[in-house]
Design a protein around this motif. Structure first.
Motif, short mmCIF file in Angstrom:
data_model
loop_
_atom_site.label_atom_id
_atom_site.label_comp_id
_atom_site.label_asym_id
_atom_site.label_seq_id
_atom_site.Cartn_x
_atom_site.Cartn_y
_atom_site.Cartn_z
N TYR A 181 45.92 40.63 43.07
CA TYR A 181 46.50 39.68 42.12
C TYR A 181 46.90 38.36 42.79
O TYR A 181 47.18 37.37 42.10
N ARG A 182 46.95 38.36 44.10
CA ARG A 182 47.25 37.11 44.80
C ARG A 182 46.03 36.19 44.83
O ARG A 182 46.16 34.99 45.09
N TYR A 183 44.85 36.75 44.54
CA TYR A 183 43.61 36.00 44.65
C TYR A 183 42.92 35.80 43.29
O TYR A 183 42.13 34.87 43.13
N PHE A 184 43.21 36.68 42.33
CA PHE A 184 42.63 36.58 41.00
C PHE A 184 43.70 36.93 39.97
O PHE A 184 44.59 37.74 40.23
N ARG A 185 43.57 36.35 38.77
CA ARG A 185 44.57 36.60 37.73
C ARG A 185 44.58 38.07 37.31
O ARG A 185 45.65 38.68 37.17
N ASP A 186 43.38 38.61 37.08
CA ASP A 186 43.27 39.99 36.60
C ASP A 186 41.84 40.48 36.78
O ASP A 186 41.01 39.78 37.39
N LYS A 187 41.55 41.64 36.24
CA LYS A 187 40.22 42.22 36.39
C LYS A 187 39.15 41.37 35.71
O LYS A 187 38.03 41.22 36.24
N ALA A 246 39.35 33.10 52.13
CA ALA A 246 37.96 33.11 51.71
C ALA A 246 37.29 34.44 52.05
O ALA A 246 36.52 34.99 51.25
N ASP A 247 37.59 34.97 53.23
CA ASP A 247 37.00 36.25 53.64
C ASP A 247 37.45 37.39 52.74
O ASP A 247 36.65 38.25 52.38
N PHE A 248 38.74 37.41 52.40
CA PHE A 248 39.24 38.49 51.54
C PHE A 248 38.63 38.37 50.14
O PHE A 248 38.22 39.38 49.55
N ARG A 249 38.58 37.17 49.61
CA ARG A 249 37.98 36.98 48.29
C ARG A 249 36.52 37.43 48.29
O ARG A 249 36.06 38.08 47.34
N ALA A 250 35.80 37.08 49.35
CA ALA A 250 34.38 37.46 49.43
C ALA A 250 34.22 38.97 49.48
O ALA A 250 33.33 39.54 48.83
N GLU A 251 35.06 39.64 50.26
CA GLU A 251 34.98 41.09 50.36
C GLU A 251 35.39 41.75 49.04
O GLU A 251 34.76 42.73 48.61
N LEU A 252 36.41 41.22 48.40
CA LEU A 252 36.81 41.75 47.11
C LEU A 252 35.69 41.59 46.09
O LEU A 252 35.40 42.52 45.31
N CYS A 253 35.04 40.45 46.09
CA CYS A 253 33.93 40.21 45.16
C CYS A 253 32.75 41.14 45.46
O CYS A 253 32.09 41.64 44.54
N ARG A 254 32.49 41.40 46.74
CA ARG A 254 31.40 42.30 47.10
C ARG A 254 31.68 43.70 46.57
O ARG A 254 30.80 44.33 45.96
N VAL A 255 32.89 44.18 46.80
CA VAL A 255 33.26 45.52 46.33
C VAL A 255 33.26 45.58 44.81
O VAL A 255 32.76 46.53 44.20
N ALA A 256 33.79 44.54 44.17
CA ALA A 256 33.86 44.52 42.71
C ALA A 256 32.47 44.50 42.08
O ALA A 256 32.23 45.17 41.07
N THR A 257 31.56 43.75 42.67
CA THR A 257 30.19 43.70 42.14
C THR A 257 29.58 45.08 42.13
O THR A 257 28.99 45.52 41.12
N GLU A 258 29.72 45.79 43.23
CA GLU A 258 29.15 47.15 43.33
C GLU A 258 29.83 48.09 42.34
O GLU A 258 29.16 48.88 41.66
N ARG A 259 31.16 48.01 42.23
CA ARG A 259 31.89 48.92 41.34
C ARG A 259 31.58 48.63 39.87
O ARG A 259 31.37 49.55 39.08
#
Length: 201
Positions: A50-56, A11-24
């Motif tokens: 890719y372990r947490y999401f299918r693709d971009k 959950a923590d990794f997904r949240a951090e990935l989403c935070r970075v992706a939102t900004e980018r």
């Protein structure tokens, strides 16, 4: 031996990935972001996301759904303590302006990214519809109270279009020497109210 990932780790990794992706995504658009860039920003291998999401596209749908959820929650909370349909319209309108100012990245990925909102991502479709239904419901309340005499759904969409227009003018710097954006949004809303009250079906 690889470390076992707990539910919290995931959950923590997904949240951090989403935070970075939102900004980018907000800064560079969909085409200007790659999975490799996201991995580099997170300090992990290119294959890890890719372990947490299918693709971009899956990541974008997810962060847009999260943004719409926060957006809807903000508007719902603002209108919860209203004392009348007009008071609710004003409170929700003010919350709309604040959300756009305080969460510019979320606002941009909701409304400026060219990605269809359809049945391909249930969370995104549900949360965007939640925001739409909230604004339409306000208009139905205005119509039910006899305050407008027009199609409430069209009136709700018109209010949304006017609010979005004010936000975009502000983002483009066009209101720098003009009216305060909240004052302008309220003026538009009340002017539309007066016009809608006089129109006969």
């Amino acid at each position: 031996m690889p470390r076992y990932l707990t539910d919290k780790d995931i959950a923590d990794f997904r949240a951090e990935l989403c935070r970075v992706a939102t900004e980018r995504f907000a800064r560079y658009g969909y085409d200007g972001v790659t999975m490799r860039q996201l991995a580099e920003a997170l300090g992990c291998s290119p294959k890890t996301p890719y372990r947490y999401f299918r693709d971009k596209a899956d990541i974008l749908s997810t962060v847009r759904a999260q943004a719409f959820a926060r957006f809807a929650e903000t508007l719902e909370a603002a209108g919860a303590s209203a004392t009348s349909p007009i008071d609710r319209m004003r409170r929700v309108g003010g919350a709309y302006m604040r959300f756009a100012a305080e969460h510019p990245h979320a606002y941009r990925i909701m409304f400026e990214i060219d990605q269809p909102i359809d049945g391909s991502n249930a969370d995104l479709a549900r949360e965007s519809d939640r925001a739409h239904r909230l604004i339409t419901r306000q208009s139905e309340e205005l119509a039910g109270a006899g305050l407008i005499d027009v199609d409430p759904e069209l009136f709700g969409w018109s209010l949304w279009a006017a609010s979005h227009g004010v936000v975009m003018l502000q983002k483009a710097g066009m209101l720098q020497h003009g009216p305060d954006q909240r004052a302008l949004a309220e003026f538009l809303g009340m002017t539309m109210m007066r016009g809608a009250a006089k129109v006969k079906k």
